[in-house]
Motif scaffolding. Structure first.
Motif, PDB file in Angstrom:
ATOM      1  N   ALA A 297       0.846  -1.203   0.000  1.00 48.81           N
ATOM      2  CA  ALA A 297       0.000   0.000   0.000  1.00 48.81           C
ATOM      3  C   ALA A 297       0.882   1.253   0.000  1.00 48.81           C
ATOM      4  N   PHE A 298       1.990   1.198   0.729  1.00 52.20           N
ATOM      5  CA  PHE A 298       2.900   2.342   0.812  1.00 52.20           C
ATOM      6  C   PHE A 298       3.506   2.633  -0.570  1.00 52.20           C
ATOM      7  N   ILE A 299       3.983   1.576  -1.226  1.00 51.69           N
ATOM      8  CA  ILE A 299       4.597   1.759  -2.557  1.00 51.69           C
ATOM      9  C   ILE A 299       3.554   2.318  -3.533  1.00 51.69           C
ATOM     10  N   THR A 300       2.346   1.762  -3.480  1.00 49.79           N
ATOM     11  CA  THR A 300       1.270   2.230  -4.371  1.00 49.79           C
ATOM     12  C   THR A 300       1.062   3.731  -4.179  1.00 49.79           C
ATOM     13  N   GLU A 301       0.999   4.137  -2.926  1.00 49.93           N
ATOM     14  CA  GLU A 301       0.761   5.545  -2.605  1.00 49.93           C
ATOM     15  C   GLU A 301       1.902   6.425  -3.114  1.00 49.93           C
ATOM     16  N   LYS A 302       3.132   5.926  -3.004  1.00 50.71           N
ATOM     17  CA  LYS A 302       4.304   6.689  -3.471  1.00 50.71           C
ATOM     18  C   LYS A 302       4.172   7.032  -4.952  1.00 50.71           C
ATOM     19  N   PHE A 303       3.618   6.094  -5.717  1.00 52.84           N
ATOM     20  CA  PHE A 303       3.444   6.348  -7.150  1.00 52.84           C
ATOM     21  C   PHE A 303       2.256   7.282  -7.382  1.00 52.84           C
ATOM     22  N   LEU A 304       1.141   6.984  -6.693  1.00 52.25           N
ATOM     23  CA  LEU A 304      -0.068   7.774  -6.946  1.00 52.25           C
ATOM     24  C   LEU A 304       0.096   9.227  -6.537  1.00 52.25           C
ATOM     25  N   GLU A 305       0.890   9.465  -5.504  1.00 49.15           N
ATOM     26  CA  GLU A 305       0.959  10.843  -5.000  1.00 49.15           C
ATOM     27  C   GLU A 305       1.726  11.788  -5.935  1.00 49.15           C
ATOM     28  N   VAL A 306       2.440  11.262  -6.918  1.00 50.66           N
ATOM     29  CA  VAL A 306       3.144  12.173  -7.838  1.00 50.66           C
ATOM     30  C   VAL A 306       2.193  12.744  -8.891  1.00 50.66           C
ATOM     31  N   ASN A 307       1.034  12.110  -9.047  1.00 52.10           N
ATOM     32  CA  ASN A 307       0.089  12.546 -10.071  1.00 52.10           C
ATOM     33  C   ASN A 307      -0.512  13.907  -9.739  1.00 52.10           C
ATOM     34  N   LYS A 308      -0.402  14.861 -10.692  1.00 46.72           N
ATOM     35  CA  LYS A 308      -0.894  16.215 -10.415  1.00 46.72           C
ATOM     36  C   LYS A 308      -2.287  16.433 -10.972  1.00 46.72           C
ATOM     37  N   TYR A 309      -2.842  15.439 -11.667  1.00 48.39           N
ATOM     38  CA  TYR A 309      -4.136  15.639 -12.313  1.00 48.39           C
ATOM     39  C   TYR A 309      -5.202  14.756 -11.661  1.00 48.39           C
ATOM     40  N   ASP A 310      -6.377  14.678 -12.278  1.00 49.90           N
ATOM     41  CA  ASP A 310      -7.502  13.920 -11.727  1.00 49.90           C
ATOM     42  C   ASP A 310      -7.073  12.511 -11.301  1.00 49.90           C
ATOM     43  N   PRO A 311      -7.068  12.255 -10.015  1.00 45.04           N
ATOM     44  CA  PRO A 311      -6.534  10.956  -9.566  1.00 45.04           C
ATOM     45  C   PRO A 311      -7.390   9.767  -9.967  1.00 45.04           C
ATOM     46  N   ARG A 312      -8.647  10.000 -10.325  1.00 43.62           N
ATOM     47  CA  ARG A 312      -9.504   8.861 -10.625  1.00 43.62           C
ATOM     48  C   ARG A 312      -9.163   8.166 -11.938  1.00 43.62           C
ATOM     49  N   ARG A 313      -8.282   8.765 -12.730  1.00 41.84           N
ATOM     50  CA  ARG A 313      -7.998   8.124 -14.013  1.00 41.84           C
ATOM     51  C   ARG A 313      -6.843   7.129 -13.901  1.00 41.84           C
ATOM     52  N   ILE A 314      -6.305   6.921 -12.716  1.00 48.32           N
ATOM     53  CA  ILE A 314      -5.223   5.943 -12.559  1.00 48.32           C
ATOM     54  C   ILE A 314      -5.772   4.683 -11.890  1.00 48.32           C
ATOM     55  N   PHE A 315      -5.565   3.574 -12.546  1.00 52.19           N
ATOM     56  CA  PHE A 315      -6.033   2.285 -12.020  1.00 52.19           C
ATOM     57  C   PHE A 315      -4.814   1.439 -11.662  1.00 52.19           C
ATOM     58  N   CYS A 316      -4.907   0.729 -10.571  1.00 52.88           N
ATOM     59  CA  CYS A 316      -3.751  -0.074 -10.137  1.00 52.88           C
ATOM     60  C   CYS A 316      -4.048  -1.559 -10.274  1.00 52.88           C
ATOM     61  N   ARG A 317      -3.072  -2.274 -10.774  1.00 48.20           N
ATOM     62  CA  ARG A 317      -3.176  -3.726 -10.881  1.00 48.20           C
ATOM     63  C   ARG A 317      -1.884  -4.344 -10.352  1.00 48.20           C
ATOM     64  N   TYR A 318      -1.985  -5.553  -9.799  1.00 46.73           N
ATOM     65  CA  TYR A 318      -0.827  -6.219  -9.180  1.00 46.73           C
ATOM     66  C   TYR A 318      -0.677  -7.589  -9.810  1.00 46.73           C
ATOM     67  N   THR A 319       0.512  -7.937 -10.224  1.00 50.28           N
ATOM     68  CA  THR A 319       0.637  -9.215 -10.921  1.00 50.28           C
ATOM     69  C   THR A 319       2.048  -9.784 -10.921  1.00 50.28           C
ATOM     70  N   ASP A 320       2.117 -11.043 -11.325  1.00 47.63           N
ATOM     71  CA  ASP A 320       3.381 -11.701 -11.652  1.00 47.63           C
ATOM     72  C   ASP A 320       3.294 -11.926 -13.165  1.00 47.63           C
ATOM     73  N   ALA A 321       4.104 -11.216 -13.916  1.00 49.07           N
ATOM     74  CA  ALA A 321       3.982 -11.247 -15.384  1.00 49.07           C
ATOM     75  C   ALA A 321       4.290 -12.611 -15.984  1.00 49.07           C
ATOM     76  N   THR A 322       4.917 -13.495 -15.217  1.00 47.67           N
ATOM     77  CA  THR A 322       5.215 -14.824 -15.769  1.00 47.67           C
ATOM     78  C   THR A 322       4.046 -15.793 -15.549  1.00 47.67           C
ATOM     79  N   ASP A 323       3.032 -15.351 -14.831  1.00 43.56           N
ATOM     80  CA  ASP A 323       1.897 -16.211 -14.508  1.00 43.56           C
ATOM     81  C   ASP A 323       0.701 -15.839 -15.411  1.00 43.56           C
ATOM     82  N   THR A 324       0.421 -16.724 -16.370  1.00 48.07           N
ATOM     83  CA  THR A 324      -0.584 -16.393 -17.398  1.00 48.07           C
ATOM     84  C   THR A 324      -1.966 -16.143 -16.795  1.00 48.07           C
ATOM     85  N   GLU A 325      -2.296 -16.891 -15.752  1.00 54.23           N
ATOM     86  CA  GLU A 325      -3.625 -16.714 -15.151  1.00 54.23           C
ATOM     87  C   GLU A 325      -3.778 -15.310 -14.555  1.00 54.23           C
TER      88      GLU A 325
END
Ligand SMILES: Nc1nc2c(ncn2[C@@H]2O[C@H](COP(=O)(O)OP(=O)(O)OP(=O)(O)O)[C@@H](O)[C@H]2O)c(=O)[nH]1
Ligand SMILES: [Mg+2]
Length: 365
Positions: A297-325
Motif C-alpha cells: 500500500a505504501f509503494i502504491t501511494e508513493k506512485f499515486l501521490e506524484v500525479n498532479k491531475y484527476d486521480p480517478r484516471r489511474i487504475f492499479c493492478r498487481y501481478t506476476d507477469a510470468t503467470d498467465t492466469e
C-alpha cells in the motif's frame, strides 16, 4: 498511371451498404516503465492469451537467448568468486569456475551461444551449483544485476542440456533487453488493441516521444522487487526511486495528462519473498509498517501521490507477469477499462467507478 475506378464495369458496382466493413476502432496502448520492470514479459503474454500462442518454431528462436542468459549470469558469478579468492570445496570446482569465467569473457562474444554452452560448460555449471560458495553468491545475485529468471533456469539446468526445446514458461522467464519497438495486439469485439512495447533503460527512453502520437492509454509497469536494488545504468540510484521519478515525468507530461493510466505493479512473487527479509524502511525512511500488505500500500501511494491531475484516471493492478492466469485477469480488467474510456458510449459503459488503491482481488502478497 492506371485509373482503377474507370475499369470497373457497372455490374461490379457493389451496393454501399453491402460493401461497408464493420467499423473497427483502434486503441493504442503504450507499455512503459524502467528497464527490467517486465514490459516485454507482459507483451509476450498477449500472444499466449489473445493470439495463437508460440509455435515450435517461435519457441526454438529463444534457445540462444536462454543460453546467453545463463552464460552471462554464470560468468558474472564465477568471476566475482574468483576475484574474491573464495575457498571452493574442491579443486575440481575451482577449475570449473575458472573455465566458465574464461569462456564467458567478453572476448568470447564472437562465439555463438551453442558453441559456448557445450557439454563441458553444462557439466561445470551443474557441478558448481552444488558448491556452497556458489550457492551463497547466487543468493546475492541481484547485487550483480543478474536477471530475474536466473532462479528459474539455474534450478533446472539438466533440462536445458541438448537436445533442448524451450517451453512457453521458458520464454516468459528469459530476458532480452528491448532496444527497438515491439508492436502487437489483438482484435476483440470490434476493437483493435495495439500494444507498443519499448525499451526501458535510460538510452531507450529518448526514443519514446516519437511513438506517443495517437496513444489512448498508458500501461506503466513497476517492478515491486526494485525497492532495494540499484539501477543497472549507474549502480548508485535506487531503482524504485528512479521508477517513481520516471512515472512523475510521464504521467504529468503533456502527452498523458488527459490519458487513461493503468499502473501495473509487477513481480509480486519476488516482492512477497523479498519483503520477509529486506525492509522497505531501508529505502523509504518514512515507512513504518511491518506487513507485506502495508508495504504494498505504501509503494502504491508513493506512485499515486506524484500525479498532479484527476486521480480517478489511474487504475492499479498487481501481478506476476510470468503467470498467465494472473496476467489474463489484469489484461481483461484493463480491456474493460480501456473500452469504457475510449468508447464511452459503448453498451454497458459506465463512468469510472473503480476506487484508487483497490488491488485486483486474486493477487495476494
Ligand atoms: N519472477 C518474475 N520474473 C519476472 C516478472 N516479470 C518479469 N520477470 C522477469 O524479469 C526479466 C525482465 O523482464 P522484461 O519483460 O524483459 O523487462 P522489460 O521491462 O521489458 O525490460 P527492458 O526491455 O530492458 O525495458 C525477465 O527475465 C522476466 O522473465 C515477474 O512478475 N516475476
Ligand atoms: Mg523489454
Amino acid at each position: 498511371m492506371g485509373n482503377f475506378s474507370s475499369r470497373r464495369s457497372k455490374n461490379e458496382i457493389i451496393h454501399p451498404q453491402k460493401r461497408r466493413k464493420p467499423d473497427i476502432v483502434d486503441v493504442k496502448v503504450m507499455l512503459m516503465g524502467t528497464g527490467d520492470s517486465g514490459k516485454s514479459t507482459l507483451f509476450k503474454q498477449l500472444k499466449v492469451i489473445y493470439e495463437q500462442g508460440y509455435s515450435e518454431d517461435d519457441l526454438g528462436k529463444y534457445k540462444s537467448v536462454i543460453y546467453y542468459n545463463i552464460i552471462e549470469s554464470s560468468g558474472i558469478l564465477c568471476r566475482e568468486l574468483l576475484k574474491n579468492k573464495v575457498k571452493f570445496e574442491s579443486e575440481q570446482n575451482e577449475e570449473a569456475a575458472k573455465r566458465i569465467a574464461e569462456r564467458t569473457q567478453l572476448s568470447s562474444g564472437r562465439l555463438s551461444a551453442h558453441h559456448i554452452y557445450d557439454n563441458q560448460f553444462a557439466t561445470d555449471l551443474e557441478g558448481l551449483m552444488e558448491e556452497s560458495v556458489m550457492k551463497e553468491i547466487f543468493e546475492r545475485r541481484r547485487e550483480f544485476h543478474i536477471f530475474d529468471g536466473a532462479d528459474y533456469f539455474f534450478k533446472d539446468l539438466q533440462r536445458i542440456r541438448e537436445p533442448y526445446e524451450p517451453s512457453v514458461a521458458d520464454i516468459l522467464h528469459c530476458r532480452r533487453k528491448s532496444t527497438g519497438v515491439n508492436e502487437g495486439g489483438f482484435l476483440r469485439d470490434g476493437v483493435r488493441f495495439r500494444f507498443i512495447d519499448v525499451g526501458g533503460q535510460r538510452p531507450e527512453r529518448k526514443k519514446w516521444i516519437n511513438l506517443f502520437d495517437g496513444t489512448n492509454a498508458l500501461v506503466y509497469v513497476v517492478s515491486l522487487s526494485d525497492y532495494d536494488q540499484k539501477c543497472y545504468e549507474d549502480d548508485t540510484t535506487n531503482r524504485m526511486e528512479e521508477a517513481i521519478d520516471l512515472f512523475d515525468e510521464v504521467c504529468n507530461g503533456r502527452w498523458f495528462q488527459d490519458k487513461l493510466i493503468i499502473l501495473v505493479f509487477n513481480k509480486v512473487d519476488i516482492f512477497a519473498e523479498k519483503i520477509k527479509n529486506s525492509s522497505l524502511n531501508k529505502t523509504f525512511s518514512d515507512y513504518y509498517g511491518d506487513s507485506p500488505e502495508e508495504a504494498l500500500a505504501f509503494i502504491t501511494e508513493k506512485f499515486l501521490e506524484v500525479n498532479k491531475y484527476d486521480p480517478r484516471r489511474i487504475f492499479c493492478r498487481y501481478t506476476d507477469a510470468t503467470d498467465t492466469e494472473q496476467v489474463t485477469e489484469v489484461f481483461e480488467s484493463s480491456r474493460k477499462i480501456l473500452i469504457r474510456s475510449v468508447l464511452p458510449n459503448s453498451p454497458g459503459s459506465k463512468p469510472y467507478t473503480i476506487p484508487l488503491n483497490q488491488p485486483n482481488k486474486k493477487t495476494t502478497v
